[in-house]
Scaffold this motif. Structure first.
Motif, short mmCIF file in Angstrom:
data_model
loop_
_atom_site.label_atom_id
_atom_site.label_comp_id
_atom_site.label_asym_id
_atom_site.label_seq_id
_atom_site.Cartn_x
_atom_site.Cartn_y
_atom_site.Cartn_z
N SER A 446 0.86 -0.97 0.06
CA SER A 446 -0.10 0.12 -0.07
C SER A 446 0.92 1.20 -0.06
N TYR A 447 0.32 2.40 -0.65
CA TYR A 447 0.96 3.69 -0.56
C TYR A 447 -0.08 4.52 -0.47
N PRO A 448 -0.21 4.88 1.14
CA PRO A 448 -1.13 5.67 1.48
C PRO A 448 -0.70 7.18 1.01
N GLY A 449 -1.90 7.99 0.69
CA GLY A 449 -1.40 9.43 0.10
C GLY A 449 -1.94 9.44 -1.26
N THR A 450 -1.92 10.73 -1.72
CA THR A 450 -2.43 11.24 -3.10
C THR A 450 -1.15 10.47 -4.04
N LEU A 451 -1.62 10.48 -5.24
CA LEU A 451 -0.38 10.21 -6.26
C LEU A 451 0.79 11.21 -6.29
N LYS A 452 0.45 12.32 -6.20
CA LYS A 452 1.53 13.36 -6.29
C LYS A 452 2.54 13.18 -5.00
N TYR A 453 1.80 13.02 -3.99
CA TYR A 453 2.66 12.65 -2.68
C TYR A 453 3.54 11.36 -2.78
N ASN A 454 2.93 10.51 -3.45
CA ASN A 454 3.68 9.21 -3.59
C ASN A 454 4.96 9.42 -4.48
N LEU A 455 4.49 10.07 -5.74
CA LEU A 455 5.59 10.58 -6.68
C LEU A 455 6.72 11.13 -6.08
N GLU A 456 6.57 12.07 -5.38
CA GLU A 456 7.49 12.77 -4.69
C GLU A 456 8.16 12.27 -3.55
N GLN A 483 1.94 14.67 -16.92
CA GLN A 483 3.28 15.42 -16.68
C GLN A 483 4.39 14.88 -16.09
N HIS A 484 4.17 13.66 -15.58
CA HIS A 484 5.28 12.97 -14.94
C HIS A 484 6.23 12.16 -15.73
N GLN A 485 7.38 12.34 -16.16
CA GLN A 485 7.92 11.57 -17.32
C GLN A 485 8.69 10.34 -16.47
N TRP A 486 8.18 9.02 -16.85
CA TRP A 486 9.04 8.00 -16.15
C TRP A 486 10.17 7.58 -17.15
N SER A 487 11.12 7.02 -16.35
CA SER A 487 12.49 6.81 -17.27
C SER A 487 12.33 5.67 -18.08
#
Length: 606
Positions: A446-456, A483-487
């Motif tokens: 699990s990754y609680p939090g928003t997507l933005k939070y977890n991406l950061e 907006q997020h560029q994955w490698s």
């Protein structure tokens, strides 16, 4: 005294025209087992009398609802079989209260070597069903006496072990691990186990006697919770062949098991002595011995994997055996070791054993390997996301990550897979916990939090997933995915529902980011149509005061569209270089549900 009804009597009278049966005692009701019992002898000139007597006594046990229900043939304790053959349950003495042994014959239509005298298809008419079983039993005896109960092209059937232990053991073996076992010279050592539930154990490690780990069995998160210090220590011995006495009988006593090991040039007593000297149990129970042996898919094929049969073996801790009985001496030469002997006449306490490898457990139905081996990041653990997650994990997806910042509320339960006990908990954490309990092999994080939070904050973990699956339908989330560029290249999938769960919108693209602009271009006209169609429809609300409209859809609407999305995954995975947009719609006619239709499917070549 209970009297058989006319239906059963019709079946019984028909047996008088069957050649090869003599009734010894007619039908009588045995109340403790709720069965009708017919005592008879079966005979045939075709039976090889050097193997099985031409005349043998049998008890036929018949359910009270004949011609439905079960009909079983058991050897009498007098003048009948004492061995166990293929397609027969272990034939030991059985219950002292009854005059028959335990060796129930298998006369099912899938015993393909039978069917010479009567068709393989079982009839269910009262006049013929009992006679069909009797003729099959006689045919079974003829085939058994001539070693023709099995054909070389039929599926391999494991020997029936008499399981006197109530404990269960699960292991994981397949063709790859079979190659490993064939590659090493070590054939016995120490094993460790963890408890899944009370009385159910999982094999965790196979070690050499010196403690060096040979093979570690990897299970899912829920099944791997037991720490090393809490593991139970036992032992393992790998045999060269299936332990059996001819024709096809599992060893019942330690004496029989020792005899079989001797025939395979394996000194059971010597090995047990070495194991006992090496075990460092530190006060823990040491009561499981694994006996391994090779098995195969079909009788005419080569061995393909190892099967481990557990034995509950308290005698390696201590015992107080009757000194007058025969013993298998495994006394340690070390005077400091507690004296231990095995009563060779005592029964081997075989445990229920199961191969719980992923392929074995999922044999009822699993997604293609390309999907089940994927690492999928599920964004959104709401009604749709929880349903999709449940279907993915139950269909074999092991590695699933769940992102959600929201907590579970009471109203969510109308169409969510979580329970009352999770009210107030974070949806991602609660759903991960639930899904890890649905499979031995689940590794759901699990990754609680928003997507933005977890991406950061958790990007190093999120980047490990190769499929990004959005189930929020929220523009904000989809814009962040654009907006997020994955490698590296990933498969992006967005699933959303139309008004009232009547439609499913599914968009997918490969690449280093989500194609939000293309998605909006695809879905805008459909949303505009729904907006016009349902503009005047009032939306439900929850509670009073300041409120937000709720998305209307029943659990059955959400779940059937979630299942539709899983079906679509298979074709999406085949379109490696394309973007796709699909619309499914529920079809109803005159108030009757007719199904889910694919009403739009568009492929964009890039």
């Amino acid at each position: 005294m209970k009297i058989p009804n006319e239906v059963l009597l019709t079946g019984r009278r028909a047996t008088e025209f069957v050649e090869g049966i003599e009734i010894i005692d007619d039908l009588r009701w045995i109340e403790p087992i709720k069965k009708w019992v017919l005592h008879c002898s079966l005979y045939s000139d075709e039976i090889e009398s050097a193997v099985i007597n031409s005349y043998t006594e049998w008890y036929i046990l018949i359910d009270d609802d004949y011609p439905r229900g079960n009909i079983g043939f058991y050897p009498s304790k007098q003048n009948s079989l004492t061995q166990t053959f293929p397609h027969q349950m272990y034939n030991y003495e059985g219950n002292n209260d009854y005059p028959w042994r335990s060796g129930l014959l298998c006369l099912d239509s899938n015993v393909t070597t039978l069917g010479r005298l009567v068709p393989n298809e079982e009839p269910h008419q009262e006049e013929v069903r009992l006679s069909w079983h009797i003729i099959r039993a006689i045919e079974w005896l003829i085939a058994a006496s001539k070693s023709k109960l099995t054909s070389q092209d039929e599926l391999f059937e494991l020997i029936d072990f008499p399981e006197f232990s109530s404990l269960k053991i699960g292991f994981s073996e397949d063709s790859r691990s079979f190659a490993f076992w064939n590659s090493i010279g070590v054939k016995y050592g120490i094993a460790t186990f963890s408890a899944l539930h009370s009385g159910i154990f999982l094999v965790r490690e196979f070690k050499k006697l010196n403690g060096l780990c040979l093979r570690n069995t990897e299970w899912g998160y829920q099944s791997s919770q037991a720490k090393n210090d809490n593991r139970i220590i036992g032992s393992w011995i790998l045999l060269k062949e299936i332990p059996h006495l001819k024709p096809w009988q599992a060893p019942l006593t330690w004496s029989e098991l020792t005899e079989i090991c001797d025939s395979q040039k394996i000194e059971l007593g010597s090995i047990l002595r070495q194991i006992k000297k090496r075990q460092k149990c530190k006060g823990k129970l040491v009561h499981i011995l694994l006996i391994g042996f090779p098995i195969k898919e079909k009788l005419n094929e080569e061995y393909t994997e190892i099967f481990w049969k557990g034995i509950e073996i308290p005698l390696l801790i201590d015992n107080s055996l009757n000194p007058k009985t025969a013993k298998l001496d495994i006394n340690s030469s070390n005077k400091n070791e507690k004296k231990v002997t095995i009563n060779s006449r005592s029964k081997v306490r075989w445990m229920h054993s199961f191969n719980w490898s992923k392929n074995a457990v999922m044999s009822r139905g699993m997604l293609p390997k390309t999907i089940s081996d994927s690492r999928i990041l599920l964004i959104g653990a709401g009604a749709l996301g929880s349903s999709v997650g449940e279907l993915l994990v139950r269909a074999g997806v092991e590695k699933l990550g769940i992102v959600d910042h929201d907590n579970l509320e009471m109203g969510n339960l109308t169409r969510h897979t979580l329970l009352l006990t999770e009210i107030g908990n974070n949806k991602a954490e609660a759903l991960a916990k639930r899904l890890n309990k649905t499979s031995l092999h689940s590794k759901v994080k699990s990754y609680p939090g928003t997507l933005k939070y977890n991406l950061e904050n958790n990007f190093e973990q999120l980047i490990k997933y190769n499929v990004i699956l959005d189930c929020t339908g929220e523009d904000e989330v989809l814009i962040q995915l654009q907006q997020h560029q994955w490698s590296d290249t990933k498969r992006f999938i967005s699933i959303s529902l139309g008004f009232a769960g009547r439609r499913l919108f599914l968009f997918s693209n490969n690449g280093s980011y989500f194609h939000y602009s293309l998605f909006r271009k695809c879905v805008n006209s459909w949303l505009a149509e729904e907006s016009t169609q349902f503009n005047e429809t009032p939306l439900p609300r929850e509670g009073l005061g300041c409120w937000h409209p709720l998305f209307p859809a029943r659990a059955d609407d959400v779940w059937i569209l979630a299942a539709t999305a899983i079906k679509k995954f298979e074709s999406i995975y085949g379109e490696r270089e394309s973007s796709t947009f699909s619309v499914y719609e529920q079809e109803n006619s005159d108030g009757n549900f007719k199904g889910i239709n694919l009403i739009h499917n568009e492929v964009f070549n890039e």
